[in-house]
Design a protein around this motif. Structure first.
Motif, mmCIF file in Angstrom:
data_model
loop_
_atom_site.group_PDB
_atom_site.id
_atom_site.type_symbol
_atom_site.label_atom_id
_atom_site.label_comp_id
_atom_site.label_asym_id
_atom_site.label_seq_id
_atom_site.Cartn_x
_atom_site.Cartn_y
_atom_site.Cartn_z
ATOM 1 N N MET A 1 0.803 -1.061 0.148
ATOM 2 C CA MET A 1 -0.263 0.039 -0.049
ATOM 3 C C MET A 1 1.080 1.169 0.042
ATOM 4 S SD MET A 1 -2.716 0.898 3.271
ATOM 5 C CE MET A 1 -1.360 1.142 4.368
ATOM 6 N N PRO A 2 0.477 2.357 -1.085
ATOM 7 C CA PRO A 2 1.542 2.823 -1.166
ATOM 8 C C PRO A 2 1.082 4.173 0.016
ATOM 9 C CG PRO A 2 0.265 3.095 -2.901
ATOM 10 C CD PRO A 2 0.360 2.030 -2.442
ATOM 11 N N SER A 3 2.148 4.961 0.784
ATOM 12 C CA SER A 3 1.399 5.418 1.888
ATOM 13 C C SER A 3 2.043 7.203 1.450
ATOM 14 C CB SER A 3 2.447 4.949 2.968
ATOM 15 O OG SER A 3 2.253 5.964 4.328
ATOM 16 N N PHE A 4 2.284 8.063 2.787
ATOM 17 C CA PHE A 4 2.777 9.198 1.920
ATOM 18 C C PHE A 4 4.080 9.292 3.430
ATOM 19 C CE2 PHE A 4 -0.510 9.458 6.120
ATOM 20 C CZ PHE A 4 1.044 10.283 7.198
ATOM 21 N N LYS A 5 4.240 8.392 4.295
ATOM 22 C CA LYS A 5 5.239 8.601 4.647
ATOM 23 C C LYS A 5 6.462 7.939 4.508
ATOM 24 C CE LYS A 5 2.920 7.560 9.539
ATOM 25 N NZ LYS A 5 2.973 6.325 10.450
ATOM 26 N N ASP A 6 5.988 7.493 2.515
ATOM 27 C CA ASP A 6 7.066 7.315 2.049
ATOM 28 C C ASP A 6 8.008 8.574 1.181
ATOM 29 O OD1 ASP A 6 7.235 4.536 2.880
ATOM 30 O OD2 ASP A 6 5.791 4.006 0.690
ATOM 31 N N ILE A 7 6.921 9.313 1.317
ATOM 32 C CA ILE A 7 7.466 10.122 0.550
ATOM 33 C C ILE A 7 8.029 11.509 1.499
ATOM 34 C CG2 ILE A 7 6.290 12.346 -1.260
ATOM 35 C CD1 ILE A 7 4.229 10.555 -2.123
#
Length: 107
Positions: A1-7
């Protein structure tokens, strides 16, 4: 699942930010990431995360080798192992500087 925390990642810890403090705790995750060095050059480094991802440390070759000697060469198996992070005098481009020392913790 993509997460804003990765950015929007927590910045990498530096010796200047750590100062005279010591951090001891388990490695919560290990990633391989491109990291821009002080010279502006981008290198691939092992990045460990501690304290819920609030502390991120890019390992230099010396720290990675020292952890590998004790924790094993497979860095994915370092998760859950305890480390101690301090500063120590070293050299960068022939000049004395403080650097991060990451070593296995016995406690």
């Amino acid at each position: 699942m993509p997460s804003f925390k990765d950015i929007y990642r927590t910045p990498l810890l530096s010796a200047k930010t750590l100062g005279k403090k010591t951090i001891t705790g388990p490695i919560e995750s290990v990633n391989v990431e491109p990291v821009k060095g002080q010279s502006g050059e981008t290198q691939t480094k092992i990045v460990i995360e501690m304290c819920g991802g609030d502390i991120r440390i890019a390992l230099n070759k010396g720290n990675a080798i020292n952890l590998g000697k004790v924790l094993g060469e497979d860095y994915e198996k370092w998760v859950g192992k305890r480390v101690k992070v301090t500063t120590h005098p070293t050299q960068f481009m022939g000049q004395p500087v403080d650097g991060l020392l990451v070593e296995p913790s016995r406690k």
